[in-house]
Design an enzyme around this catalytic site. Structure first.
Site, PDB file in Angstrom:
ATOM      1  N   LEU A  33      11.882 -14.227   2.278  1.00 24.04           N
ATOM      2  CA  LEU A  33      12.217 -15.338   1.378  1.00 24.04           C
ATOM      3  C   LEU A  33      12.632 -14.861  -0.016  1.00 24.04           C
ATOM      4  O   LEU A  33      12.573 -15.629  -0.972  1.00 24.04           O
ATOM      5  CB  LEU A  33      11.071 -16.360   1.296  1.00 24.04           C
ATOM      6  CG  LEU A  33      10.677 -17.007   2.642  1.00 24.04           C
ATOM      7  CD1 LEU A  33       9.512 -17.983   2.459  1.00 24.04           C
ATOM      8  CD2 LEU A  33      11.859 -17.725   3.285  1.00 24.04           C
ATOM      9  N   ASP A  51       8.163  -8.835   5.089  1.00 21.56           N
ATOM     10  CA  ASP A  51       9.208  -7.912   4.657  1.00 21.56           C
ATOM     11  C   ASP A  51       9.413  -6.872   5.761  1.00 21.56           C
ATOM     12  O   ASP A  51       8.462  -6.516   6.462  1.00 21.56           O
ATOM     13  CB  ASP A  51       8.734  -7.235   3.370  1.00 21.56           C
ATOM     14  CG  ASP A  51       9.897  -6.659   2.602  1.00 21.56           C
ATOM     15  OD1 ASP A  51      10.223  -7.198   1.541  1.00 21.56           O
ATOM     16  OD2 ASP A  51      10.480  -5.657   3.079  1.00 21.56           O
ATOM     17  N   TYR A 141      27.243  -0.862  -1.095  1.00 17.96           N
ATOM     18  CA  TYR A 141      26.965  -1.902  -0.096  1.00 17.96           C
ATOM     19  C   TYR A 141      27.673  -1.569   1.218  1.00 17.96           C
ATOM     20  O   TYR A 141      27.039  -1.512   2.289  1.00 17.96           O
ATOM     21  CB  TYR A 141      27.421  -3.268  -0.630  1.00 17.96           C
ATOM     22  CG  TYR A 141      27.453  -4.324   0.432  1.00 17.96           C
ATOM     23  CD1 TYR A 141      26.290  -4.701   1.086  1.00 17.96           C
ATOM     24  CD2 TYR A 141      28.649  -4.936   0.811  1.00 17.96           C
ATOM     25  CE1 TYR A 141      26.316  -5.660   2.091  1.00 17.96           C
ATOM     26  CE2 TYR A 141      28.680  -5.891   1.805  1.00 17.96           C
ATOM     27  CZ  TYR A 141      27.516  -6.245   2.441  1.00 17.96           C
ATOM     28  OH  TYR A 141      27.554  -7.181   3.439  1.00 17.96           O
ATOM     29  N   LYS A 145      26.080  -0.264   5.043  1.00 11.12           N
ATOM     30  CA  LYS A 145      26.347  -0.903   6.335  1.00 11.12           C
ATOM     31  C   LYS A 145      26.986   0.093   7.304  1.00 11.12           C
ATOM     32  O   LYS A 145      26.701   0.095   8.498  1.00 11.12           O
ATOM     33  CB  LYS A 145      27.245  -2.123   6.134  1.00 11.12           C
ATOM     34  CG  LYS A 145      26.565  -3.260   5.368  1.00 11.12           C
ATOM     35  CD  LYS A 145      25.556  -3.987   6.234  1.00 11.12           C
ATOM     36  CE  LYS A 145      24.945  -5.172   5.534  1.00 11.12           C
ATOM     37  NZ  LYS A 145      24.097  -5.992   6.401  1.00 11.12           N
ATOM     38  N   LEU A 188      32.544 -16.534  -4.864  1.00  8.23           N
ATOM     39  CA  LEU A 188      33.641 -17.292  -5.462  1.00  8.23           C
ATOM     40  C   LEU A 188      33.536 -18.794  -5.216  1.00  8.23           C
ATOM     41  O   LEU A 188      33.530 -19.592  -6.166  1.00  8.23           O
ATOM     42  CB  LEU A 188      34.978 -16.746  -4.935  1.00  8.23           C
ATOM     43  CG  LEU A 188      36.216 -17.451  -5.484  1.00  8.23           C
ATOM     44  CD1 LEU A 188      36.308 -17.293  -6.992  1.00  8.23           C
ATOM     45  CD2 LEU A 188      37.479 -16.905  -4.816  1.00  8.23           C
ATOM     46  N   ARG A 219      41.293 -12.400  -0.058  1.00  6.27           N
ATOM     47  CA  ARG A 219      40.213 -12.279   0.918  1.00  6.27           C
ATOM     48  C   ARG A 219      40.486 -13.193   2.107  1.00  6.27           C
ATOM     49  O   ARG A 219      41.225 -14.163   2.008  1.00  6.27           O
ATOM     50  CB  ARG A 219      38.866 -12.696   0.286  1.00  6.27           C
ATOM     51  CG  ARG A 219      38.386 -11.791  -0.841  1.00  6.27           C
ATOM     52  CD  ARG A 219      37.883 -10.470  -0.295  1.00  6.27           C
ATOM     53  NE  ARG A 219      37.388  -9.588  -1.333  1.00  6.27           N
ATOM     54  CZ  ARG A 219      38.156  -8.732  -2.031  1.00  6.27           C
ATOM     55  NH1 ARG A 219      39.461  -8.675  -1.810  1.00  6.27           N
ATOM     56  NH2 ARG A 219      37.621  -7.943  -2.938  1.00  6.27           N
ATOM     57  N   ARG A 276      36.117  -6.711 -11.363  1.00  3.20           N
ATOM     58  CA  ARG A 276      34.728  -6.407 -11.025  1.00  3.20           C
ATOM     59  C   ARG A 276      34.726  -5.073 -10.288  1.00  3.20           C
ATOM     60  O   ARG A 276      35.444  -4.930  -9.285  1.00  3.20           O
ATOM     61  CB  ARG A 276      34.201  -7.531 -10.125  1.00  3.20           C
ATOM     62  CG  ARG A 276      32.718  -7.580  -9.957  1.00  3.20           C
ATOM     63  CD  ARG A 276      32.290  -8.832  -9.213  1.00  3.20           C
ATOM     64  NE  ARG A 276      32.765  -8.857  -7.828  1.00  3.20           N
ATOM     65  CZ  ARG A 276      32.470  -9.812  -6.962  1.00  3.20           C
ATOM     66  NH1 ARG A 276      31.721 -10.830  -7.330  1.00  3.20           N
ATOM     67  NH2 ARG A 276      32.937  -9.763  -5.724  1.00  3.20           N
ATOM     68  N   ASP A 279      35.705  -3.905  -6.120  1.00  5.83           N
ATOM     69  CA  ASP A 279      36.475  -4.907  -5.375  1.00  5.83           C
ATOM     70  C   ASP A 279      37.817  -4.343  -4.910  1.00  5.83           C
ATOM     71  O   ASP A 279      38.683  -4.044  -5.730  1.00  5.83           O
ATOM     72  CB  ASP A 279      36.791  -6.116  -6.282  1.00  5.83           C
ATOM     73  CG  ASP A 279      35.652  -7.110  -6.361  1.00  5.83           C
ATOM     74  OD1 ASP A 279      34.726  -7.029  -5.539  1.00  5.83           O
ATOM     75  OD2 ASP A 279      35.710  -7.981  -7.249  1.00  5.83           O
TER      76      ASP A 279
HETATM   77  N1  UFG Z   1      35.514 -13.614  -7.724  1.00  8.23           N
HETATM   78  C1  UFG Z   1      35.995 -14.166  -8.888  1.00  8.23           C
HETATM   79  N2  UFG Z   1      35.173 -14.997  -9.594  1.00  8.23           N
HETATM   80  C2  UFG Z   1      33.898 -15.288  -9.195  1.00  8.23           C
HETATM   81  C3  UFG Z   1      33.413 -14.707  -8.017  1.00  8.23           C
HETATM   82  C4  UFG Z   1      34.250 -13.870  -7.308  1.00  8.23           C
HETATM   83  O1  UFG Z   1      37.143 -13.938  -9.274  1.00  8.23           O
HETATM   84  O2  UFG Z   1      33.207 -16.039  -9.888  1.00  8.23           O
HETATM   85  C5  UFG Z   1      36.421 -12.784  -6.913  1.00  8.23           C
HETATM   86  C6  UFG Z   1      35.883 -11.423  -6.578  1.00  8.23           C
HETATM   87  O3  UFG Z   1      36.187 -10.500  -7.586  1.00  8.23           O
HETATM   88  C7  UFG Z   1      36.571 -11.148  -5.245  1.00  8.23           C
HETATM   89  C8  UFG Z   1      36.710 -12.539  -4.612  1.00  8.23           C
HETATM   90  O4  UFG Z   1      36.589 -13.453  -5.690  1.00  8.23           O
HETATM   91  O5  UFG Z   1      37.843 -10.660  -5.485  1.00  8.23           O
HETATM   92  C9  UFG Z   1      35.645 -12.832  -3.604  1.00  8.23           C
HETATM   93  O6  UFG Z   1      34.383 -12.515  -4.181  1.00  8.23           O
HETATM   94  P1  UFG Z   1      32.990 -12.865  -3.518  1.00  8.23           P
HETATM   95  O7  UFG Z   1      31.946 -12.371  -4.445  1.00  8.23           O
HETATM   96  O8  UFG Z   1      32.966 -14.291  -3.121  1.00  8.23           O
HETATM   97  O9  UFG Z   1      33.012 -12.042  -2.169  1.00  8.23           O
HETATM   98  P2  UFG Z   1      33.250 -10.466  -1.960  1.00  8.23           P
HETATM   99  O10 UFG Z   1      34.618 -10.335  -1.370  1.00  8.23           O
HETATM  100  O11 UFG Z   1      32.973  -9.645  -3.144  1.00  8.23           O
HETATM  101  O12 UFG Z   1      32.076 -10.107  -0.983  1.00  8.23           O
HETATM  102  C10 UFG Z   1      31.793 -10.862   0.138  1.00  8.23           C
HETATM  103  C11 UFG Z   1      30.342 -10.665   0.555  1.00  8.23           C
HETATM  104  C12 UFG Z   1      30.147  -9.269   1.009  1.00  8.23           C
HETATM  105  C13 UFG Z   1      31.167  -8.875   2.009  1.00  8.23           C
HETATM  106  C14 UFG Z   1      32.538  -9.100   1.473  1.00  8.23           C
HETATM  107  C15 UFG Z   1      33.610  -8.775   2.444  1.00  8.23           C
HETATM  108  O13 UFG Z   1      29.481 -10.946  -0.532  1.00  8.23           O
HETATM  109  O14 UFG Z   1      28.877  -9.199   1.585  1.00  8.23           O
HETATM  110  O15 UFG Z   1      32.651 -10.473   1.136  1.00  8.23           O
HETATM  111  O16 UFG Z   1      34.856  -9.044   1.862  1.00  8.23           O
HETATM  112  F1  UFG Z   1      31.073  -7.577   2.336  1.00  8.23           F
END
Ligand code: UFG
Length: 323
Positions: A33, A51, A141, A145, A188, A219, A276, A279
């Site tokens: 949790l 855990d 990360y 995996k 996002l 994505r 970020r 990415d």
């Molecule tokens: N992003 C923004 N603004 C935000 C949040 C995210 O611009 O407020 C961008 C990020 O930089 C990225 C995209 O939106 O380019 C997607 O970001 P997310 O954080 O939603 O997702 P991620 O692609 O970073 O990661 C997710 C999961 C991971 C997984 C990955 C695979 O969190 O566990 O997808 O693509 F591995």
């Protein structure tokens, strides 16, 4: 089947549990949790709060449940955080994962389904990304995996533990009852929908200078219920190997923000921020292997449908799950 689900109180795990119960399986959830929520665990499932680090508790829970398969969701899953705190990712995603495997071997379970990620590929040399691409993660990360996938290969070879590893692209959306609530939200779609809910006055775009048509990252968003269904197909006897799970369509950050604005009917101001770390610019799945070998068919492939389901859930649960 009798299933043991680690991380079954989390976002993807809880929706898998709901789908598995609807399909007639029995489920025991094991979750600390830390990211998950008690209220996200379907009342038809058993819940053991624990855990993966607590080997004795874990072994006891497995012995009591006597599962035929393990579905292992429990992990830390934030690309950005893994760049600042890599140790957390290796200790939990690798170390605690091995503790689970040891307990599984001790108790004697034949099947293991693992939540991997497209982050194992790093920045891909070609799109769409198929499973045969080289594995070159660009963040801890993804590395954690990848390491666990290789560990699974050894357990399969040495202990006969049959495994399926799913490399998820970007999980999104909600079921009727269950949705995405992270205590610290970095993803996002939920962050953009916070603006539509009136909980933030703008969203942020992390990087507008990527080599993509509108400069923002691309994505492949996949409905969390479609992800869950693939796991059920993996339980069939003889299914093993690694499979991508995505829709094969890429959407930029700006396109996602536009979809959220359209679905919610709200104006969503966005501020451009620096990139970020960790990415990759574009991640788009080639998932024909899952379609051909598992018979997987995504039911909700469109971004609009995915965002609509997320919006319905967030509007009904503006504060997420009650703690
Ligand atoms: N992003 C923004 N603004 C935000 C949040 C995210 O611009 O407020 C961008 C990020 O930089 C990225 C995209 O939106 O380019 C997607 O970001 P997310 O954080 O939603 O997702 P991620 O692609 O970073 O990661 C997710 C999961 C991971 C997984 C990955 C695979 O969190 O566990 O997808 O693509 F591995």
């Amino acid at each position: 089947m009798n299933l043991f689900v680690s991380g079954g109180a989390g976002y993807i795990g809880s929706i898998f549990v709901e789908e598995a119960l609807n399909a007639g399986h029995r489920v025991t959830v094991y979750d600390n949790l830390s990211e998950g929520h008690r209220a996200a665990v379907d009342p038809r499932a058993g819940l053991v709060t624990g855990d993966l680090e607590e080997s004795e508790r874990l072994t006891d829970a497995l012995s009591a449940a006597r599962p035929e398969a393990i579905i292992h969701f429990a992990a830390n899953a934030l690309v950005g955080e893994s760049m600042t705190n890599p140790g957390k990712y290796f200790l939990n995603n690798v170390g605690n994962g091995v503790r689970l495997l040891e307990a599984v071997v001790k108790v004697g379970v034949g099947k293991f389904v693992f939540s991997s990620t497209c982050a194992v590929y790093g920045t891909p040399a070609r799109l769409p990304m198929t499973e045969d691409l080289p594995l070159q993660p660009v963040n801890p990360y993804g590395e954690s995996k990848r390491m666990f996938e290789r560990i699974l290969e050894w357990y399969q070879q040495l202990h006969g533990l049959e495994f399926v590893a799913f490399r998820y692209f970007n999980a999104a959306g909600a079921s009727e009852r269950l949705g995405e609530h992270h205590r610290i939200e970095t993803h996002l779609i939920p962050n953009v929908l916070k603006v539509a809910l009136g909980q933030a006055d703008h969203c942020e775009i992390f990087g507008a200078d990527y080599p993509t048509p509108d400069g923002t990252c691309i994505r492949d968003y996949i409905h969390v219920r479609d992800l869950a269904q693939a796991h059920l197909l993996a339980l069939a006897p003889g299914k093993r190997g690694v499979f991508n799970l995505g829709n094969g369509s890429g959407y930029s950050v700006r396109e996602v923000i536009d979809a959220c604005a359209q679905v919610s009917g709200c104006r969503i101001p966005a501020l451009e921020r620096p990139r970020r770390p960790g990415d990759p610019p574009r991640l788009v799945a080639g998932a024909t292997r899952a379609v051909q070998e598992l018979g997987w068919q995504p039911r909700y492939p469109g971004l609009q449908t995915i965002v609509e389901s997320a919006w319905r859930w967030h509007r009904a649960h503006p504060q997420g799950y009650a703690e």
